[in-house]
Write a protein that holds these residues in place. Structure first.
Motif, PDB file in Angstrom:
ATOM      1  N   ARG A  12     128.384  55.289 101.883  1.00 11.88           N
ATOM      2  CA  ARG A  12     129.453  56.385 101.561  1.00 11.88           C
ATOM      3  C   ARG A  12     130.888  56.078 101.928  1.00 11.88           C
ATOM      4  O   ARG A  12     132.262  56.708 101.627  1.00 11.88           O
ATOM      5  CB  ARG A  12     128.924  57.237 101.908  1.00 11.88           C
ATOM      6  CG  ARG A  12     127.690  58.389 101.277  1.00 11.88           C
ATOM      7  CD  ARG A  12     127.466  59.799 101.824  1.00 11.88           C
ATOM      8  NE  ARG A  12     126.685  59.728 102.770  1.00 11.88           N
ATOM      9  CZ  ARG A  12     125.397  59.412 102.524  1.00 11.88           C
ATOM     10  NH1 ARG A  12     124.488  59.380 101.578  1.00 11.88           N
ATOM     11  NH2 ARG A  12     124.899  59.885 103.355  1.00 11.88           N
ATOM     12  N   ARG A  13     130.289  55.221 102.959  1.00 11.29           N
ATOM     13  CA  ARG A  13     131.805  55.077 103.756  1.00 11.29           C
ATOM     14  C   ARG A  13     132.614  53.538 102.410  1.00 11.29           C
ATOM     15  O   ARG A  13     133.938  53.556 102.637  1.00 11.29           O
ATOM     16  CB  ARG A  13     131.740  53.183 105.229  1.00 11.29           C
ATOM     17  CG  ARG A  13     132.599  52.875 105.222  1.00 11.29           C
ATOM     18  CD  ARG A  13     133.847  53.351 105.754  1.00 11.29           C
ATOM     19  NE  ARG A  13     134.770  52.315 106.369  1.00 11.29           N
ATOM     20  CZ  ARG A  13     135.923  51.973 105.705  1.00 11.29           C
ATOM     21  NH1 ARG A  13     135.731  52.107 104.843  1.00 11.29           N
ATOM     22  NH2 ARG A  13     136.643  51.463 106.138  1.00 11.29           N
ATOM     23  N   GLY A  14     131.900  53.359 101.827  1.00 16.41           N
ATOM     24  CA  GLY A  14     132.490  52.123 101.067  1.00 16.41           C
ATOM     25  C   GLY A  14     133.278  53.158  99.764  1.00 16.41           C
ATOM     26  O   GLY A  14     133.134  52.254  98.643  1.00 16.41           O
ATOM     27  N   SER A  15     132.637  54.598  99.608  1.00 16.67           N
ATOM     28  CA  SER A  15     133.325  55.207  98.300  1.00 16.67           C
ATOM     29  C   SER A  15     135.117  55.229  97.863  1.00 16.67           C
ATOM     30  O   SER A  15     135.783  55.411  99.138  1.00 16.67           O
ATOM     31  CB  SER A  15     133.191  56.924  99.000  1.00 16.67           C
ATOM     32  OG  SER A  15     133.708  58.023  97.864  1.00 16.67           O
ATOM     33  N   VAL A  20     135.748  60.751 101.550  1.00 16.01           N
ATOM     34  CA  VAL A  20     134.066  60.883 101.654  1.00 16.01           C
ATOM     35  C   VAL A  20     134.738  60.014 102.986  1.00 16.01           C
ATOM     36  O   VAL A  20     133.728  60.110 103.886  1.00 16.01           O
ATOM     37  CB  VAL A  20     133.779  60.671 100.535  1.00 16.01           C
ATOM     38  CG1 VAL A  20     132.510  59.515 101.116  1.00 16.01           C
ATOM     39  CG2 VAL A  20     133.911  61.969  99.259  1.00 16.01           C
ATOM     40  N   ARG A  21     135.117  59.332 102.935  1.00 15.87           N
ATOM     41  CA  ARG A  21     135.984  57.835 103.950  1.00 15.87           C
ATOM     42  C   ARG A  21     135.480  58.280 105.324  1.00 15.87           C
ATOM     43  O   ARG A  21     135.235  58.204 106.480  1.00 15.87           O
ATOM     44  CB  ARG A  21     136.047  56.889 103.279  1.00 15.87           C
ATOM     45  CG  ARG A  21     135.726  56.006 102.307  1.00 15.87           C
ATOM     46  CD  ARG A  21     136.493  54.702 102.434  1.00 15.87           C
ATOM     47  NE  ARG A  21     137.803  55.185 102.143  1.00 15.87           N
ATOM     48  CZ  ARG A  21     138.886  54.404 101.284  1.00 15.87           C
ATOM     49  NH1 ARG A  21     138.176  55.075  99.825  1.00 15.87           N
ATOM     50  NH2 ARG A  21     140.180  55.191 101.656  1.00 15.87           N
ATOM     51  N   ASP A  56     140.813  50.898 107.660  1.00 16.52           N
ATOM     52  CA  ASP A  56     141.125  51.119 106.755  1.00 16.52           C
ATOM     53  C   ASP A  56     142.323  51.398 105.897  1.00 16.52           C
ATOM     54  O   ASP A  56     143.773  52.286 106.587  1.00 16.52           O
ATOM     55  CB  ASP A  56     140.586  53.281 105.861  1.00 16.52           C
ATOM     56  CG  ASP A  56     139.846  52.883 104.823  1.00 16.52           C
ATOM     57  OD1 ASP A  56     138.921  53.153 104.739  1.00 16.52           O
ATOM     58  OD2 ASP A  56     141.137  53.779 103.819  1.00 16.52           O
ATOM     59  N   GLY A  57     142.640  51.223 104.016  1.00 18.25           N
ATOM     60  CA  GLY A  57     144.359  51.287 103.713  1.00 18.25           C
ATOM     61  C   GLY A  57     145.253  52.921 103.727  1.00 18.25           C
ATOM     62  O   GLY A  57     145.709  52.856 103.997  1.00 18.25           O
ATOM     63  N   ASP A  58     143.874  53.655 103.549  1.00 22.96           N
ATOM     64  CA  ASP A  58     143.914  55.043 104.066  1.00 22.96           C
ATOM     65  C   ASP A  58     144.540  55.791 104.715  1.00 22.96           C
ATOM     66  O   ASP A  58     143.471  55.680 106.106  1.00 22.96           O
ATOM     67  CB  ASP A  58     142.590  56.133 103.034  1.00 22.96           C
ATOM     68  CG  ASP A  58     142.827  57.952 103.247  1.00 22.96           C
ATOM     69  OD1 ASP A  58     143.604  58.125 103.816  1.00 22.96           O
ATOM     70  OD2 ASP A  58     142.022  58.780 101.698  1.00 22.96           O
ATOM     71  N   ASN A  59     145.204  56.191 105.811  1.00 24.06           N
ATOM     72  CA  ASN A  59     145.707  57.034 107.235  1.00 24.06           C
ATOM     73  C   ASN A  59     144.713  57.867 107.349  1.00 24.06           C
ATOM     74  O   ASN A  59     144.969  57.765 108.883  1.00 24.06           O
ATOM     75  CB  ASN A  59     147.166  56.938 106.854  1.00 24.06           C
ATOM     76  CG  ASN A  59     148.151  55.805 106.936  1.00 24.06           C
ATOM     77  OD1 ASN A  59     147.959  54.213 107.148  1.00 24.06           O
ATOM     78  ND2 ASN A  59     149.422  55.903 105.655  1.00 24.06           N
ATOM     79  N   THR A  60     144.394  58.667 106.399  1.00 25.98           N
ATOM     80  CA  THR A  60     143.658  59.493 107.117  1.00 25.98           C
ATOM     81  C   THR A  60     142.283  59.124 107.119  1.00 25.98           C
ATOM     82  O   THR A  60     142.276  59.551 108.304  1.00 25.98           O
ATOM     83  CB  THR A  60     143.160  60.819 106.129  1.00 25.98           C
ATOM     84  OG1 THR A  60     144.707  61.383 105.620  1.00 25.98           O
ATOM     85  CG2 THR A  60     142.520  61.591 106.425  1.00 25.98           C
ATOM     86  N   VAL A  61     141.713  58.334 106.843  1.00 23.62           N
ATOM     87  CA  VAL A  61     140.766  57.137 107.562  1.00 23.62           C
ATOM     88  C   VAL A  61     141.017  57.028 108.462  1.00 23.62           C
ATOM     89  O   VAL A  61     139.701  56.702 109.111  1.00 23.62           O
ATOM     90  CB  VAL A  61     139.693  56.248 106.408  1.00 23.62           C
ATOM     91  CG1 VAL A  61     138.682  56.171 106.452  1.00 23.62           C
ATOM     92  CG2 VAL A  61     139.675  57.171 104.788  1.00 23.62           C
ATOM     93  N   ALA A  62     141.835  56.083 108.182  1.00 26.46           N
ATOM     94  CA  ALA A  62     141.781  54.874 109.660  1.00 26.46           C
ATOM     95  C   ALA A  62     142.394  56.409 110.859  1.00 26.46           C
ATOM     96  O   ALA A  62     141.794  56.202 111.462  1.00 26.46           O
ATOM     97  CB  ALA A  62     143.412  54.206 109.589  1.00 26.46           C
TER      98      ALA A  62
END
Length: 133
Positions: A12-15, A20-21, A56-62
């Protein structure tokens, strides 16, 4: 956490969905807070996983995954493993540091409140605190 559950979380980390990430990162952080001994046998994989999520490129995930590092330090587990990852982790954490526009003003106000003065040129301000007196 069983190996199959961990593989599912990694998958799911690769979603492609950033939500989800981010939620996977939040779940790992919560697990680290509530049951760090469950993660301890898998800590190398967890650290690799969270290190990748912190970039991660998504700031929320990072942002969500960056909470893991503070949680890790507060958990009562062996911290020596983290030192092996420090050369890779420190640049990631520094790169992820973001300051708001008013942070400079806040830091200056805190320094003034602590009695550090404004100029920084006085001899007493240049000495280490323990050398005063």
């Amino acid at each position: 956490m069983h190996a199959a559950q961990w593989r599912g979380a990694v998958a799911r980390r690769g979603s492609p969905d950033g939500r989800v990430r981010a939620l996977v990162s939040v779940g790992v952080c919560q697990l680290m807070t509530l049951a760090p001994l469950v993660l301890q046998p898998h800590m190398s994989d967890v650290i690799e996983f969270m290190l990748a999520a912190s970039q991660d490129g998504d700031n929320t995930v990072a942002l969500e995954s960056s909470e893991f590092w503070a949680t890790f330090c507060e958990a009562e587990i062996d911290e020596s493993l983290l030192w092996m990852y420090a050369p890779r982790l420190v640049p990631v954490l520094l790169r992820n540091m973001v300051y708001a526009d008013d942070d400079d003003e806040l830091l200056a106000a805190e320094a003034e409140e602590a009695g550090l003065g404004k100029t920084g040129d006085e001899a007493s301000e240049l000495k280490p605190f323990h050398a005063q007196g």
